[in-house]
Enzyme design. Sequence first.
Site, mmCIF file in Angstrom:
data_model
loop_
_atom_site.group_PDB
_atom_site.id
_atom_site.type_symbol
_atom_site.label_atom_id
_atom_site.label_comp_id
_atom_site.label_asym_id
_atom_site.label_seq_id
_atom_site.Cartn_x
_atom_site.Cartn_y
_atom_site.Cartn_z
ATOM 1 N N TYR A 75 31.579 54.275 50.098
ATOM 2 C CA TYR A 75 33.180 53.882 50.231
ATOM 3 C C TYR A 75 32.955 52.871 51.453
ATOM 4 C CZ TYR A 75 35.219 57.823 47.852
ATOM 5 O OH TYR A 75 35.472 58.897 46.902
ATOM 6 N N GLY A 220 48.622 60.175 41.456
ATOM 7 C CA GLY A 220 48.545 59.411 40.174
ATOM 8 C C GLY A 220 47.913 57.998 40.560
#
Length: 297
Positions: A75, A220
Amino acid sequence: MSLSRPARGADPGLPARPMSTFPLGPRRVRRSGYGAMQLAGPWAVNAPPDRASAVGVLRAAVAAGIDHIDTAQYYGPDVVNDLIREALYPYPRELAIVSKVGVFRDTGHDARQLREGIEENLRSLRVGQLAAVNLRLPSPGRVDARFDDQLAAMVRARDEGLIAGVGLSNVSLEQLRHAADGTEIACVQNLFHLADRGSTPVLQECIRRGIAFVPFCPLGLPRGAANPVLTSPVVIQTAARLGVTPPQVALQWLLQLAPDVLLIPGTGSTGHLLENLAAEHVALDDQALRELAGVGA
């Protein structure tokens, strides 16, 4: 799948009390954790626009009682782990830091790449052992010799004490069953949310075996106007009726599925962090559960 408490709002301004815990390998963690990926900006490939703010979010997470933080050395890369170390080192004893490694270069030396990935996480976080490390696969697939070799490398790292638990990420039901038949699996991270329930068989297998299931992208994907969860009229209307927020509805729906479900929603905002934690105290009534069952169908 319903809860016994009446529906009520949740105050995002106050740290939520822990609702429950579940084993993550050899330790128990609060079921609401924190995913640190967003601290590296869009697509996790940048330094944060405000480093002090990012450090503040991590400290607020621990202050609010979070004891499970998900990260990865890639990351940034080399950004999020450095932020975690800057914000939280020396770490609270109860904090479980979970990372992930994968094979990103087809060199024929998968085991070496995975071992190097684990060691890079240990160095950047300045720890001697991680609570768990997930073997991250490019996509769910079939069991083959390469999968067995990668799994064996993770087991060796656990046996040598570098990691306390072996996790899997982006796996098929076949891969999970095969791995869990051969060794103890601490957790599984797969894409799963209200509008994408494709990993339901994997979740059910985790429940059967008592393995922690950690849905990634629980609110989502993608973010923004195209998000199928937070822009769903059903989710929005349910949140308004219950006096809560759409993210809280989506997170509580996941929590009520099974005690095995551990959440790691990501955010770069302390306010959103506390809002997400307050989802623990939202109750979805029978009407909400009926209506939410159709989201994404």
